[in-house]
Design a protein around this motif. Structure first.
Motif, mmCIF file in Angstrom:
data_model
loop_
_atom_site.group_PDB
_atom_site.id
_atom_site.type_symbol
_atom_site.label_atom_id
_atom_site.label_comp_id
_atom_site.label_asym_id
_atom_site.label_seq_id
_atom_site.Cartn_x
_atom_site.Cartn_y
_atom_site.Cartn_z
ATOM 1 N N LEU A 1 -1.600 11.359 6.780
ATOM 2 C CA LEU A 1 -0.701 11.576 7.922
ATOM 3 C C LEU A 1 0.519 10.664 7.857
ATOM 4 C CD1 LEU A 1 -3.413 11.920 10.706
ATOM 5 C CD2 LEU A 1 -1.779 13.704 10.043
ATOM 6 N N LEU A 2 0.306 9.411 7.514
ATOM 7 C CA LEU A 2 1.419 8.470 7.397
ATOM 8 C C LEU A 2 2.392 8.913 6.300
ATOM 9 C CD1 LEU A 2 -0.599 5.155 7.795
ATOM 10 C CD2 LEU A 2 1.221 5.934 9.341
ATOM 11 N N GLN A 3 1.841 9.465 5.230
ATOM 12 C CA GLN A 3 2.702 9.969 4.158
ATOM 13 C C GLN A 3 3.547 11.144 4.643
ATOM 14 O OE1 GLN A 3 2.017 13.138 2.085
ATOM 15 N NE2 GLN A 3 4.114 12.741 1.379
ATOM 16 N N GLU A 4 2.954 12.023 5.400
ATOM 17 C CA GLU A 4 3.669 13.207 5.882
ATOM 18 C C GLU A 4 4.777 12.872 6.866
ATOM 19 O OE1 GLU A 4 1.144 16.360 7.309
ATOM 20 O OE2 GLU A 4 -0.251 16.085 5.637
ATOM 21 N N LYS B 1 6.403 2.917 3.050
ATOM 22 C CA LYS B 1 6.044 1.530 2.739
ATOM 23 C C LYS B 1 4.635 1.213 3.216
ATOM 24 C CE LYS B 1 7.616 -3.256 3.197
ATOM 25 N NZ LYS B 1 6.262 -3.760 3.461
ATOM 26 N N ILE B 2 4.296 1.688 4.415
ATOM 27 C CA ILE B 2 2.963 1.420 4.961
ATOM 28 C C ILE B 2 1.880 2.056 4.090
ATOM 29 C CG2 ILE B 2 1.418 1.900 6.910
ATOM 30 C CD1 ILE B 2 3.798 1.563 8.756
ATOM 31 N N VAL B 3 2.107 3.303 3.643
ATOM 32 C CA VAL B 3 1.128 3.970 2.788
ATOM 33 C C VAL B 3 0.899 3.161 1.515
ATOM 34 C CG1 VAL B 3 0.641 6.032 1.406
ATOM 35 C CG2 VAL B 3 1.644 6.267 3.677
ATOM 36 N N MET B 4 1.990 2.718 0.877
ATOM 37 C CA MET B 4 1.856 1.962 -0.368
ATOM 38 C C MET B 4 1.202 0.611 -0.133
ATOM 39 S SD MET B 4 2.917 4.256 -2.347
ATOM 40 C CE MET B 4 2.710 3.336 -3.872
ATOM 41 N N ASP B 5 1.553 -0.048 0.960
ATOM 42 C CA ASP B 5 0.941 -1.345 1.275
ATOM 43 C C ASP B 5 -0.561 -1.207 1.513
ATOM 44 O OD1 ASP B 5 3.367 -2.598 1.051
ATOM 45 O OD2 ASP B 5 3.739 -2.750 3.213
ATOM 46 N N ILE B 6 -0.951 -0.200 2.279
ATOM 47 C CA ILE B 6 -2.370 0.031 2.542
ATOM 48 C C ILE B 6 -3.104 0.357 1.242
ATOM 49 C CG2 ILE B 6 -4.040 1.584 3.639
ATOM 50 C CD1 ILE B 6 -2.083 1.876 5.972
ATOM 51 N N GLY B 7 -2.533 1.252 0.463
ATOM 52 C CA GLY B 7 -3.175 1.649 -0.787
ATOM 53 C C GLY B 7 -3.385 0.479 -1.728
ATOM 54 N N ARG B 8 -2.340 -0.353 -1.904
ATOM 55 C CA ARG B 8 -2.477 -1.507 -2.800
ATOM 56 C C ARG B 8 -3.516 -2.492 -2.288
ATOM 57 N NH1 ARG B 8 3.254 -0.607 -3.896
ATOM 58 N NH2 ARG B 8 3.825 -1.597 -1.929
ATOM 59 N N ALA B 9 -3.622 -2.612 -0.959
ATOM 60 C CA ALA B 9 -4.552 -3.582 -0.379
ATOM 61 C C ALA B 9 -6.009 -3.145 -0.477
ATOM 62 C CB ALA B 9 -4.191 -3.832 1.086
ATOM 63 N N VAL B 10 -6.270 -1.848 -0.372
ATOM 64 C CA VAL B 10 -7.662 -1.403 -0.290
ATOM 65 C C VAL B 10 -8.243 -0.865 -1.597
ATOM 66 C CG1 VAL B 10 -7.370 -0.806 2.140
ATOM 67 C CG2 VAL B 10 -7.152 0.993 0.413
ATOM 68 N N ILE C 1 -11.415 6.719 -3.178
ATOM 69 C CA ILE C 1 -10.293 6.319 -4.023
ATOM 70 C C ILE C 1 -9.472 7.518 -4.496
ATOM 71 C CG2 ILE C 1 -11.533 6.335 -6.225
ATOM 72 C CD1 ILE C 1 -9.006 3.686 -4.978
ATOM 73 N N HIS C 2 -10.088 8.651 -4.725
ATOM 74 C CA HIS C 2 -9.349 9.864 -5.118
ATOM 75 C C HIS C 2 -8.256 10.179 -4.099
ATOM 76 C CE1 HIS C 2 -8.982 14.161 -6.512
ATOM 77 N NE2 HIS C 2 -8.644 14.321 -5.239
ATOM 78 N N ASP C 3 -8.636 10.200 -2.828
ATOM 79 C CA ASP C 3 -7.681 10.571 -1.780
ATOM 80 C C ASP C 3 -6.668 9.464 -1.504
ATOM 81 O OD1 ASP C 3 -8.898 13.138 -1.242
ATOM 82 O OD2 ASP C 3 -10.553 12.021 -0.356
ATOM 83 N N ILE C 4 -7.104 8.214 -1.648
ATOM 84 C CA ILE C 4 -6.173 7.081 -1.465
ATOM 85 C C ILE C 4 -5.068 7.135 -2.521
ATOM 86 C CG2 ILE C 4 -5.981 4.559 -1.668
ATOM 87 C CD1 ILE C 4 -8.819 4.429 -0.375
ATOM 88 N N LEU C 5 -5.455 7.330 -3.776
ATOM 89 C CA LEU C 5 -4.472 7.390 -4.860
ATOM 90 C C LEU C 5 -3.565 8.610 -4.727
ATOM 91 C CD1 LEU C 5 -6.694 6.339 -7.907
ATOM 92 C CD2 LEU C 5 -4.972 4.950 -6.741
ATOM 93 N N LEU C 6 -4.132 9.718 -4.265
ATOM 94 C CA LEU C 6 -3.313 10.917 -4.085
ATOM 95 C C LEU C 6 -2.249 10.702 -3.014
ATOM 96 C CD1 LEU C 6 -2.598 13.832 -4.661
ATOM 97 C CD2 LEU C 6 -4.472 14.547 -3.159
ATOM 98 N N SER C 7 -2.622 10.053 -1.910
ATOM 99 C CA SER C 7 -1.628 9.748 -0.862
ATOM 100 C C SER C 7 -0.520 8.863 -1.409
ATOM 101 C CB SER C 7 -2.307 9.061 0.324
ATOM 102 O OG SER C 7 -3.098 9.963 1.048
ATOM 103 N N MET C 8 -0.887 7.886 -2.237
ATOM 104 C CA MET C 8 0.114 7.003 -2.833
ATOM 105 C C MET C 8 1.029 7.777 -3.781
ATOM 106 S SD MET C 8 -2.305 3.668 -3.583
ATOM 107 C CE MET C 8 -0.979 2.579 -4.131
ATOM 108 N N ALA C 9 0.439 8.677 -4.580
ATOM 109 C CA ALA C 9 1.243 9.470 -5.523
ATOM 110 C C ALA C 9 2.200 10.403 -4.781
ATOM 111 C CB ALA C 9 0.325 10.271 -6.440
ATOM 112 N N LEU C 10 1.724 11.028 -3.716
ATOM 113 C CA LEU C 10 2.593 11.910 -2.923
ATOM 114 C C LEU C 10 3.717 11.120 -2.256
ATOM 115 C CD1 LEU C 10 -0.127 14.183 -1.318
ATOM 116 C CD2 LEU C 10 1.623 14.908 -2.952
ATOM 117 N N THR C 11 3.416 9.882 -1.876
ATOM 118 C CA THR C 11 4.448 9.016 -1.296
ATOM 119 C C THR C 11 5.519 8.705 -2.329
ATOM 120 O OG1 THR C 11 2.871 8.025 0.243
ATOM 121 C CG2 THR C 11 4.876 6.777 -0.205
#
Length: 379
Positions: free
Chosen positions: A100-103, A108-117, A127-137
Motif C-alpha cells: 500500500l505504501l508503494q502504491e 523512501k519509507i518502503v525502502m527503509d522498512i525493507g532494508r530494516a526487516v 521475504i518474497h513480498d517484501i522484496l517485490l514491494s522494494m523492487a516495484l518501488t
C-alpha cells in the motif's frame, strides 16, 4: 523500524495511518473512507503471494477505523495534536502495508522498512513480498527519473530492482524481471553517455568508472558480433562516447595495437566487424590519445602503439597520415635531421596549421635535445 518485543509476532513501522492511505494529515472522515474504499478496490500488482490481498483488505479496514474512532491515531489539527507516528502490525500484515505504501508513493519509507526487516528471522516467511514491494518501488523511482529526463537515475533504479528480483528464486520467474532486463539493455548506451557527461568530481567518480566498464562491455559485445548488443548506430554512439573521455581513458579502453593488426587484414570477418564498430574517425581519436598520453607521460610504448595505429589506418582507409607518422618517429627519436626535412616538406604541402606545427616540431628536432629523448626512453 524496530521489531516490537512487547507483542509476540508483531513489528513496528514508522508510519502513521494517513500515510498508509496516502491522504493528508487531518483530512475529513469522508476522505478517509473514500481513500480506503478506493485502495480496497485497486487490483494488486502481479507477483504477490495469495495471502497479501486478504491482508490488505483487513489492514485497510483497521486503518480506516483507527482514523475514524481512535483520536490517538487521527490526532487533532485544531489542537495541534499530531497523530501517532508509528504502527504496530502483525508480521503477516507487513507485506500488505508495504504494498500500500508503494502504491501511494511513500518510496523512501518502503525502502527503509525493507532494508530494516529483510534480515530479521521473522521476515523470512514474507521475504518474497517484501522484496517485490522494494523492487516495484525502484520501478516507480525509475519511471519518475525518465519523466524528468534523468536517464541515469532511472537506469540505476531499474538495476537495483533487477538485483532485488534476482536475489529470490521465486521472484526471478516474474515477467517484471524480463521487462526490466530488456529496458536495461535498451537504455544502457544512453545512460552511459549521460554518466560520462557528468562533471569529473569525486562524487561522480564511481558513476564514471561504471560507465567506462559498461562501455568496455558494449565494445566487447559489438566486436564479437553479439546479437544482444543494444547499440544500433555504432558510428554515432562511439564518437559521442570518445569525445567525453580523457586520453588515458581512451588508451585503456581497448588493446588498440592488437586492433590495428586485425584491421590490416581487410578480408577477415573479424576486421569487417571491427570497422562496423570502430569507424575511421574513432580510430583516429585513439591514435591522437596515444600520442598525447605518450608524450605527456614520456611512455615510448604508447608512441609505438600510435605508430602501429597510423600504419593500419593508412593501409585500410586510404588516408595520408604522413604528418602523424612523422610525429611518432620524431618522438621515438628516429633520425632527427632527416625527420626535420620531412616535416618541412610536409609543412609546405599541407595547410597553414600543419605547416606551423611542422616548423615547431622541426626546430625541436634540430636542437638535438638528447636529454628529452633520453628521459622519454627510460620512462
Amino acid at each position: 523500524m524496530v521489531e516490537n518485543g512487547q507483542f509476540q509476532g508483531t513489528v513496528e513501522i514508522p508510519v502513521n495511518c494517513y500515510q498508509i492511505l496516502g491522504v493528508p494529515i487531518g483530512c475529513s472522515k469522508d476522505q478517509v473512507v473514500k481513500a480506503a474504499m478506493q485502495l480496497r478496490a485497486t487490483e494488486i500488482e502481479e507477483g504477490y503471494s495469495p495471502s497479501v490481498l486478504p491482508s490488505r483488505q483487513e489492514l485497510l479496514i483497521d486503518i480506516r477505523d483507527k482514523l475514524l474512532f481512535e483520536p490517538e491515531f487521527s490526532g487533532d489539527v485544531k489542537e495541534h495534536v499530531p497523530p501517532k507516528s508509528s504502527l504496530i502490525l502483525p508480521w503477516q500484515w507487513l507485506p500488505a502495508a508495504m504494498s500500500l505504501l508503494q502504491e501511494v508513493g511513500e518510496e523512501k519509507i518502503v525502502m527503509d522498512i525493507g532494508r530494516a526487516v529483510r534480515q530479521q528471522p521473522n521476515a523470512k516467511p514474507y521475504i518474497h513480498d517484501i522484496l517485490l514491494s522494494m523492487a516495484l518501488t525502484e520501478c516507480s523511482i525509475a519511471r519518475r527519473g525518465f519523466e524528468r529526463g534523468t536517464v541515469s537515475v532511472g537506469f540505476e533504479a531499474l538495476a537495483r530492482a533487477q538485483l532485488l528480483l534476482r536475489s529470490k528464486r521465486s521472484l526471478a520467474k516474474l515477467t517484471l524481471l524480463t521487462e526490466i532486463e530488456a529496458s536495461l539493455e535498451e537504455l544502457a548506451p544512453v545512460c552511459l553517455l549521460e554518466n560520462l557527461s557528468k562533471p569529473r568530481t569525486p562524487g561522480n567518480a564511481e558513476r564514471r568508472e561504471g560507465a567506462l566498464a559498461a562501455l568496455r562491455e558494449l565494445l566487447r559485445q559489438g566486436l564479437e558480433g553479439e546479437a544482444s548488443c543494444a547499440v544500433r548506430d555504432w558510428s554515432d554512439f562511439l564518437s559521442q562516447a570518445m569525445k567525453k573521455l580523457l586520453a588515458i581513458e581512451i588508451v585503456g579502453l581497448l588493446p588498440w595495437d592488437t586492433i590495428a593488426l586485425i584491421r590490416k587484414n581487410n578480408n577477415s570477418s573479424e576486421a569487417q566487424q571491427q570497422r562496423f564498430v570502430i569507424d575511421c574517425n574513432c580510430f583516429y581519436i585513439a591514435l591522437l590519445a596515444h600520442i598525447a598520453l605518450g608524450f605527456s607521460s614520456k611512455r615510448l610504448e604508447l608512441i609505438e602503439k600510435a605508430k602501429k595505429i597510423t600504419e593500419s589506418l593508412e593501409k585500410t582507409e586510404a588516408v595520408d597520415l604522413g604528418f602523424e607518422r612523422i610525429i611518432c618517429k620524431t618522438l621515438l627519436g628516429d633520425g632527427k635531421l632527416a625527420l626535420s626535412e620531412d616535416l618541412q616538406k610536409l609543412g609546405l604541402n599541407g595547410n597553414s596549421l600543419n605547416r606551423q606545427f611542422g616548423q615547431d616540431v622541426s626546430r625541436q628536432a634540430n636542437k638535438g635535445n638528447a636529454d628529452f629523448y633520453s628521459s622519454l626512453k627510460t620512462c
